[in-house]
Write an enzyme that holds these catalytic residues in place. Structure first.
Site, PDB file in Angstrom:
ATOM      1  N   CYS A   1      -0.307   7.648   2.499  1.00  0.00           N
ATOM      2  CA  CYS A   1      -0.287   8.261   4.041  1.00  0.00           C
ATOM      3  C   CYS A   1      -1.071   7.211   5.048  1.00  0.00           C
ATOM      4  O   CYS A   1      -1.331   7.348   5.999  1.00  0.00           O
ATOM      5  CB  CYS A   1      -0.555   9.443   4.462  1.00  0.00           C
ATOM      6  SG  CYS A   1      -2.670   9.904   4.215  1.00  0.00           S
ATOM      7  N   PHE A   2      -1.725   6.277   4.329  1.00  0.00           N
ATOM      8  CA  PHE A   2      -2.476   5.195   5.204  1.00  0.00           C
ATOM      9  C   PHE A   2      -3.562   5.809   5.972  1.00  0.00           C
ATOM     10  O   PHE A   2      -3.985   5.233   7.220  1.00  0.00           O
ATOM     11  CB  PHE A   2      -1.517   4.141   5.752  1.00  0.00           C
ATOM     12  CG  PHE A   2      -0.262   3.952   5.109  1.00  0.00           C
ATOM     13  CD1 PHE A   2      -0.275   3.820   3.908  1.00  0.00           C
ATOM     14  CD2 PHE A   2       0.930   4.212   6.001  1.00  0.00           C
ATOM     15  CE1 PHE A   2       0.923   3.519   3.108  1.00  0.00           C
ATOM     16  CE2 PHE A   2       2.188   4.237   5.210  1.00  0.00           C
ATOM     17  CZ  PHE A   2       2.169   3.826   3.922  1.00  0.00           C
ATOM     18  N   CYS A   3      -4.150   6.660   5.509  1.00  0.00           N
ATOM     19  CA  CYS A   3      -5.464   7.305   6.463  1.00  0.00           C
ATOM     20  C   CYS A   3      -4.947   7.908   7.559  1.00  0.00           C
ATOM     21  O   CYS A   3      -5.670   7.936   8.517  1.00  0.00           O
ATOM     22  CB  CYS A   3      -6.747   6.391   6.470  1.00  0.00           C
ATOM     23  SG  CYS A   3      -7.415   5.659   5.003  1.00  0.00           S
ATOM     24  N   ASN A   4      -3.409   8.130   7.416  1.00  0.00           N
ATOM     25  CA  ASN A   4      -3.085   8.821   8.885  1.00  0.00           C
ATOM     26  C   ASN A   4      -2.092  10.025   8.642  1.00  0.00           C
ATOM     27  O   ASN A   4      -0.974   9.902   8.571  1.00  0.00           O
ATOM     28  CB  ASN A   4      -2.141   7.633   9.671  1.00  0.00           C
ATOM     29  CG  ASN A   4      -1.913   7.878  11.118  1.00  0.00           C
ATOM     30  OD1 ASN A   4      -1.890   9.276  11.460  1.00  0.00           O
ATOM     31  ND2 ASN A   4      -1.814   7.066  11.885  1.00  0.00           N
TER      32      ASN A   4
ATOM     33  N   ARG B   1       0.851  -1.284   0.017  1.00  0.00           N
ATOM     34  CA  ARG B   1      -0.107   0.017  -0.058  1.00  0.00           C
ATOM     35  C   ARG B   1       0.783   1.189  -0.216  1.00  0.00           C
ATOM     36  O   ARG B   1       1.891   1.574   0.823  1.00  0.00           O
ATOM     37  CB  ARG B   1      -0.656  -0.022   1.341  1.00  0.00           C
ATOM     38  CG  ARG B   1      -1.826   1.175   1.217  1.00  0.00           C
ATOM     39  CD  ARG B   1      -3.068   0.941   2.159  1.00  0.00           C
ATOM     40  NE  ARG B   1      -3.590   2.292   2.057  1.00  0.00           N
ATOM     41  CZ  ARG B   1      -4.606   2.456   3.075  1.00  0.00           C
ATOM     42  NH1 ARG B   1      -4.905   1.718   4.201  1.00  0.00           N
ATOM     43  NH2 ARG B   1      -5.246   3.625   3.318  1.00  0.00           N
TER      44      ARG B   1
END
Ligand SMILES: Cc1ncc(COP(=O)(O)O)c(C=O)c1O
Length: 288
Positions: free
Chosen positions: A219-222, A216
């Site tokens: 920003c990985f939802c962060n 993936r």
């Protein structure tokens, strides 16, 4: 990363929320923060979505008021169904200022009156994903059979191997999480460098797909953890974000080649030694 010195005693109804394992860096935060924050007057929401796929969580020992979990992270299917566990006593303190379908006993528009359902039903807006839900029961049964939480022993070894390999490439790999196995899970975030320059994460993501690796990127939802990891100067980043139409390449150019996303490898119950070896070979081919 220890926020406790900054966590002042709550003066009104307050919530302290934190992930047991970060979805960005894989760092595992101490679970005794739960009692600690409660002792300072907070309700605590523990986001255990990334933690429970590989660890057992005792709600007796870790008495969070609310715990969020995500089923596809545990057994791969179904997506879109998770659970927010709430202690009855904590649930009773919640007041909703709006409502959606399915959360009321009755509503009269002309009288402008409604009565909420009690308990969790009063919070489940809309149609639940009922066609997918039977799979959760099968998933939990399978999870018990294979002893999901026990996988962390094997995954720790795989993570250690992967980290050791990444370290060997020195500055050609930029890692964002803890380097050793103390206080970390099997989530590994990094960027790659070739000839001293960061390889755009989209490029790595796309090339990995061609060899059957799902890495993936982003920003990985962060966004908070990402901005901190990438060390963006706030003013510069704000100016770049406000300049014209947004795209990742434009943002990257404006930040003069700084990282604007990373790559994340999440090892899980289905990951084999061969998968990690394939990943390592692929990274070797990219960083040269
Ligand atoms: C700690 C954590 N919380 C929340 C989420 C998001 O969960 P979902 O995809 O079920 O919305 C993730 C996904 O990576 C996660 O790792």
């Amino acid at each position: 990363l220890d926020p406790q010195p900054h966590l002042q005693t709550a003066v009104g109804p307050s919530l302290f929320a934190f992930p047991a394992q970060s979805n960005f860096s894989g760092v595992q935060h101490p679970l005794d923060w739960v009692r600690d924050a409660q002792g300072r007057g907070y309700r605590v929401l523990l986001d255990a979505a990334a933690y429970v796929p590989t660890h057992r969580l005792s709600l007796r020992q870790v008495p969070a008021d609310f715990v969020a979990i995500s089923f596809y992270k545990m057994f791969g299917y179904p997506t879109g169904v998770g659970a927010l566990l709430g202690r009855h006593e904590a649930m009773r303190t919640l007041r909703r200022r709006f409502f959606g379908g399915g959360t009321v006993q009755f509503v009269s528009v002309q009288n402008r009156v409604e009565r909420r359902k009690t308990g969790s039903e009063g919070f489940e807006d809309g149609t639940p994903s009922f066609l997918a839900m039977p799979a959760v029961c099968d998933g939990i049964r399978w999870w018990r059979e294979v002893n999901g939480p026990a996988t962390h022993v094997r995954l720790s070894q795989l993570t250690a191997d992967l980290l050791a390999r990444l370290t060997m490439w020195e500055d050609r790999v930029v890692e964002y999480g803890p380097r050793d196995l103390s206080a970390r899970g099997a989530t590994v975030a990094f960027n790659l460098r070739r000839n001293g320059l960061l390889i755009p994460y989209e490029e790595v993501e796309a090339s990995a797909r061609t060899v059957g690796l799902a890495i993936r990127g982003g920003c990985f939802c962060n966004p908070g953890a990402a901005e901190r990891a990438f060390n963006h100067a706030p003013r510069r980043a704000r100016a770049c974000l406000q300049r014209g139409p947004f795209s990742i390449p434009r943002f990257r150019t404006c930040l003069q080649g700084a990282a604007v996303g990373a790559l994340r490898v999440s090892l899980g119950i289905a990951t084999s030694d061969a998968d990690v070896a394939r990943l390592v070979d692929h990274i070797a081919a990219l960083v040269g």
